[in-house]
Design a protein around this motif. Structure first.
Motif, mmCIF file in Angstrom:
data_model
loop_
_atom_site.group_PDB
_atom_site.id
_atom_site.type_symbol
_atom_site.label_atom_id
_atom_site.label_comp_id
_atom_site.label_asym_id
_atom_site.label_seq_id
_atom_site.Cartn_x
_atom_site.Cartn_y
_atom_site.Cartn_z
ATOM 1 N N ARG A 269 14.158 -6.077 27.620
ATOM 2 C CA ARG A 269 14.926 -7.309 27.848
ATOM 3 C C ARG A 269 14.022 -8.525 28.071
ATOM 4 O O ARG A 269 14.399 -9.644 27.702
ATOM 5 N N ALA A 270 12.861 -8.328 28.664
ATOM 6 C CA ALA A 270 11.931 -9.455 28.853
ATOM 7 C C ALA A 270 11.461 -9.979 27.502
ATOM 8 O O ALA A 270 11.376 -11.186 27.283
ATOM 9 N N ALA A 271 11.167 -9.069 26.579
ATOM 10 C CA ALA A 271 10.721 -9.471 25.237
ATOM 11 C C ALA A 271 11.866 -10.100 24.450
ATOM 12 O O ALA A 271 11.655 -11.040 23.678
ATOM 13 N N ALA A 272 13.085 -9.596 24.635
ATOM 14 C CA ALA A 272 14.244 -10.107 23.902
ATOM 15 C C ALA A 272 14.511 -11.575 24.222
ATOM 16 O O ALA A 272 15.006 -12.327 23.378
ATOM 17 N N LYS A 273 14.165 -12.000 25.445
ATOM 18 C CA LYS A 273 14.379 -13.391 25.848
ATOM 19 C C LYS A 273 13.293 -14.322 25.321
ATOM 20 O O LYS A 273 13.465 -15.529 25.322
ATOM 21 N N ARG A 274 12.168 -13.764 24.893
ATOM 22 C CA ARG A 274 11.022 -14.587 24.497
ATOM 23 C C ARG A 274 10.758 -14.671 23.004
ATOM 24 O O ARG A 274 10.051 -15.559 22.553
ATOM 25 N N PHE A 275 11.284 -13.753 22.221
ATOM 26 C CA PHE A 275 10.961 -13.691 20.795
ATOM 27 C C PHE A 275 12.209 -13.707 19.927
ATOM 28 O O PHE A 275 13.234 -13.156 20.298
ATOM 29 N N ARG A 276 12.093 -14.336 18.741
ATOM 30 C CA ARG A 276 13.148 -14.351 17.729
ATOM 31 C C ARG A 276 12.489 -14.028 16.395
ATOM 32 O O ARG A 276 11.303 -14.283 16.213
ATOM 33 N N LYS A 277 13.271 -13.547 15.466
ATOM 34 C CA LYS A 277 12.730 -13.245 14.143
ATOM 35 C C LYS A 277 13.197 -14.312 13.151
ATOM 36 O O LYS A 277 14.358 -14.722 13.172
ATOM 37 N N THR A 278 12.298 -14.756 12.293
ATOM 38 C CA THR A 278 12.644 -15.747 11.278
ATOM 39 C C THR A 278 13.235 -15.046 10.060
ATOM 40 O O THR A 278 13.203 -13.820 9.964
#
Length: 65
Positions: free
Chosen positions: A8-17
Protein backbone atom coordinates in the motif's frame (compact mmCIF):
# COMPACT_ATOMS: atom_id res chain seq x y z
CA UNK A 1 -5.41 -19.81 -5.09
CA UNK A 2 -4.36 -16.92 -2.80
CA UNK A 3 -4.07 -13.43 -4.22
CA UNK A 4 -0.84 -11.43 -4.04
CA UNK A 5 -1.03 -8.43 -1.73
CA UNK A 6 -0.20 -4.97 -3.06
CA UNK A 7 2.25 -2.93 -1.00
CA UNK A 8 0.00 0.00 0.00
CA UNK A 9 2.90 2.41 0.60
CA UNK A 10 4.14 1.82 -2.96
CA UNK A 11 0.60 2.06 -4.39
CA UNK A 12 0.32 5.64 -3.07
CA UNK A 13 3.64 6.70 -4.61
CA UNK A 14 3.77 5.15 -8.09
CA UNK A 15 1.58 5.16 -11.23
CA UNK A 16 2.08 3.44 -14.55
CA UNK A 17 2.09 5.38 -17.82
CA UNK A 18 0.41 4.23 -21.03
CA UNK A 19 3.79 3.14 -22.41
CA UNK A 20 4.43 0.99 -19.31
CA UNK A 21 6.99 3.19 -17.54
CA UNK A 22 6.56 3.87 -13.82
CA UNK A 23 5.94 7.47 -12.82
CA UNK A 24 6.80 8.88 -9.38
CA UNK A 25 7.19 12.18 -7.59
CA UNK A 26 10.39 14.08 -6.91
CA UNK A 27 12.16 14.26 -3.56
CA UNK A 28 13.20 17.52 -1.85
CA UNK A 29 9.96 19.46 -2.44
CA UNK A 30 7.96 19.22 0.78
CA UNK A 31 9.63 21.56 3.28
CA UNK A 32 12.55 23.98 3.76
CA UNK A 33 11.66 25.53 0.41
CA UNK A 34 12.84 29.07 1.16
CA UNK A 35 16.52 28.31 0.53
CA UNK A 36 15.81 26.40 -2.70
CA UNK A 37 15.76 28.37 -5.91
CA UNK A 38 12.59 29.01 -7.88
CA UNK A 39 14.12 27.22 -10.86
CA UNK A 40 14.77 24.09 -8.78
CA UNK A 41 11.26 24.09 -7.28
CA UNK A 42 9.72 24.54 -10.73
CA UNK A 43 11.76 21.60 -12.02
CA UNK A 44 10.61 19.39 -9.15
CA UNK A 45 6.97 19.95 -10.15
CA UNK A 46 7.46 18.00 -13.38
CA UNK A 47 6.72 14.25 -13.36
CA UNK A 48 9.62 11.93 -12.62
CA UNK A 49 10.17 8.49 -14.15
CA UNK A 50 11.72 5.58 -12.32
CA UNK A 51 15.08 4.31 -13.56
CA UNK A 52 15.01 0.97 -15.38
CA UNK A 53 17.13 -0.70 -12.68
CA UNK A 54 14.55 0.17 -9.97
CA UNK A 55 11.45 -0.81 -11.97
CA UNK A 56 11.51 -4.59 -11.23
CA UNK A 57 11.47 -3.97 -7.47
CA UNK A 58 8.49 -1.63 -7.73
CA UNK A 59 6.71 -4.02 -10.10
CA UNK A 60 7.07 -6.77 -7.48
CA UNK A 61 5.42 -4.53 -4.87
CA UNK A 62 2.58 -3.63 -7.28
CA UNK A 63 1.49 -6.88 -8.96
CA UNK A 64 -1.79 -5.47 -10.36
CA UNK A 65 -0.52 -2.09 -11.59
Amino acid sequence: MPKIKTNRAAAKRFRKTASGKIKCGHAFKSHILTKKSTKLKRGLRAPNHLKACDAPGVARMLPYL
